[in-house]
Design an enzyme around this catalytic site. Structure first.
Site, PDB file in Angstrom:
ATOM      1  N   GLU A  67      16.783  82.278 102.384  1.00  0.00           N
ATOM      2  CA  GLU A  67      16.760  83.590 101.750  1.00  0.00           C
ATOM      3  C   GLU A  67      17.446  84.553 102.695  1.00  0.00           C
ATOM      4  O   GLU A  67      17.261  84.481 103.907  1.00  0.00           O
ATOM      5  CB  GLU A  67      15.322  84.019 101.504  1.00  0.00           C
ATOM      6  CG  GLU A  67      15.172  85.363 100.861  1.00  0.00           C
ATOM      7  CD  GLU A  67      14.680  85.260  99.434  1.00  0.00           C
ATOM      8  OE1 GLU A  67      14.908  86.223  98.698  1.00  0.00           O
ATOM      9  OE2 GLU A  67      14.096  84.243  99.065  1.00  0.00           O
ATOM     10  N   GLY A  68      18.244  85.461 102.145  1.00  0.00           N
ATOM     11  CA  GLY A  68      18.918  86.450 102.973  1.00  0.00           C
ATOM     12  C   GLY A  68      19.106  87.738 102.212  1.00  0.00           C
ATOM     13  O   GLY A  68      18.517  87.938 101.147  1.00  0.00           O
ATOM     14  N   PHE A 103      21.614  88.643 100.599  1.00  0.00           N
ATOM     15  CA  PHE A 103      22.344  88.360  99.366  1.00  0.00           C
ATOM     16  C   PHE A 103      21.403  87.907  98.267  1.00  0.00           C
ATOM     17  O   PHE A 103      21.556  88.245  97.107  1.00  0.00           O
ATOM     18  CB  PHE A 103      23.375  87.262  99.661  1.00  0.00           C
ATOM     19  CG  PHE A 103      24.290  86.937  98.529  1.00  0.00           C
ATOM     20  CD1 PHE A 103      23.922  86.043  97.540  1.00  0.00           C
ATOM     21  CD2 PHE A 103      25.548  87.504  98.455  1.00  0.00           C
ATOM     22  CE1 PHE A 103      24.782  85.719  96.501  1.00  0.00           C
ATOM     23  CE2 PHE A 103      26.409  87.188  97.428  1.00  0.00           C
ATOM     24  CZ  PHE A 103      26.025  86.295  96.448  1.00  0.00           C
ATOM     25  N   ASP A 126      30.190  90.144 110.767  1.00  0.00           N
ATOM     26  CA  ASP A 126      28.741  89.923 110.717  1.00  0.00           C
ATOM     27  C   ASP A 126      28.385  88.572 111.337  1.00  0.00           C
ATOM     28  O   ASP A 126      27.634  87.789 110.761  1.00  0.00           O
ATOM     29  CB  ASP A 126      28.231  90.017 109.280  1.00  0.00           C
ATOM     30  CG  ASP A 126      26.734  90.285 109.197  1.00  0.00           C
ATOM     31  OD1 ASP A 126      26.149  90.755 110.204  1.00  0.00           O
ATOM     32  OD2 ASP A 126      26.143  90.031 108.136  1.00  0.00           O
TER      33      ASP A 126
END
Length: 183
Positions: free
Chosen positions: A16-17, A19, A134
């Site tokens: 999970e991030g 995005f 990033d």
């Protein structure tokens, strides 16, 4: 591509991030893939989704994660990548005991050199030249042989030769960028 994709959404969530969620899936030819699904609550938006597709769809390098394709159906946005068996570098270095990998110094050096090769390719060898903006441990994935592959190009931009450091907005993850850049 969408009709060929068979992700196992509930049982195969692998991450999970900002995005959204990432799932382990399988194409109809049995190729195992990672499926990144844009969340409706995502901090990133359609611009980053399109940016990622546009910038890396044509790039191939051993130290960049391979984008197989994308799916856009209704309000669902999916990116389909090669599957990385050993998750991300952050999971290996900082995971809560879930990772059983122990990295010796030779392996750590191999990972660092792989990241450097990927960045050198983006900055100096690719056409067009790209600045990632990033780089952090969660955006470095590890394959089954612990080769490093740079991922998540949503914040990347084309490198402009005459304006290598000038930008009208700061992008990236606070804590992973140079302080003078954020200032």
């Amino acid at each position: 591509m969408c009709s060929d994709l068979r992700p196992y959404y509930n049982s195969n969530k692998i991450g999970e991030g900002g995005f959204g969620s990432v799932y382990k899936g399988q194409l109809s030819d049995r190729t195992v893939v990672a499926v990144k699904q844009l969340s409706s609550k995502s901090r990133q938006g359609n611009r980053e989704f399109v940016n990622e597709i546009g910038l890396i769809s044509g790039l191939q390098h051993p130290n960049l994660v391979k984008l197989f394709g994308c799916c856009v159906e209704g309000n669902q946005l999916l990116l389909v990548y090669e599957y990385m068996e050993n998750n991300c570098l952050a999971h290996t270095l900082f995971g809560s005991g879930a990772s059983t990998l122990k990295l010796d110094w030779a392996t750590r050096q191999k990972i660092c050199v792989g990241i450097a090769r990927g960045l050198a390719f983006l900055h100096e060898e690719s056409t067009p030249r790209i600045v990632h903006r990033d780089i952090k441990a969660t955006n470095v994935l590890l394959d089954w042989e612990l080769n490093a592959k740079i991922s998540d190009f949503g914040l990347a931009k084309l490198k402009e030769e005459e304006n290598t450091h000038i930008s009208t907005r700061v992008v990236g993850t606070i804590g992973y960028m140079a302080p003078e850049y954020a200032l």
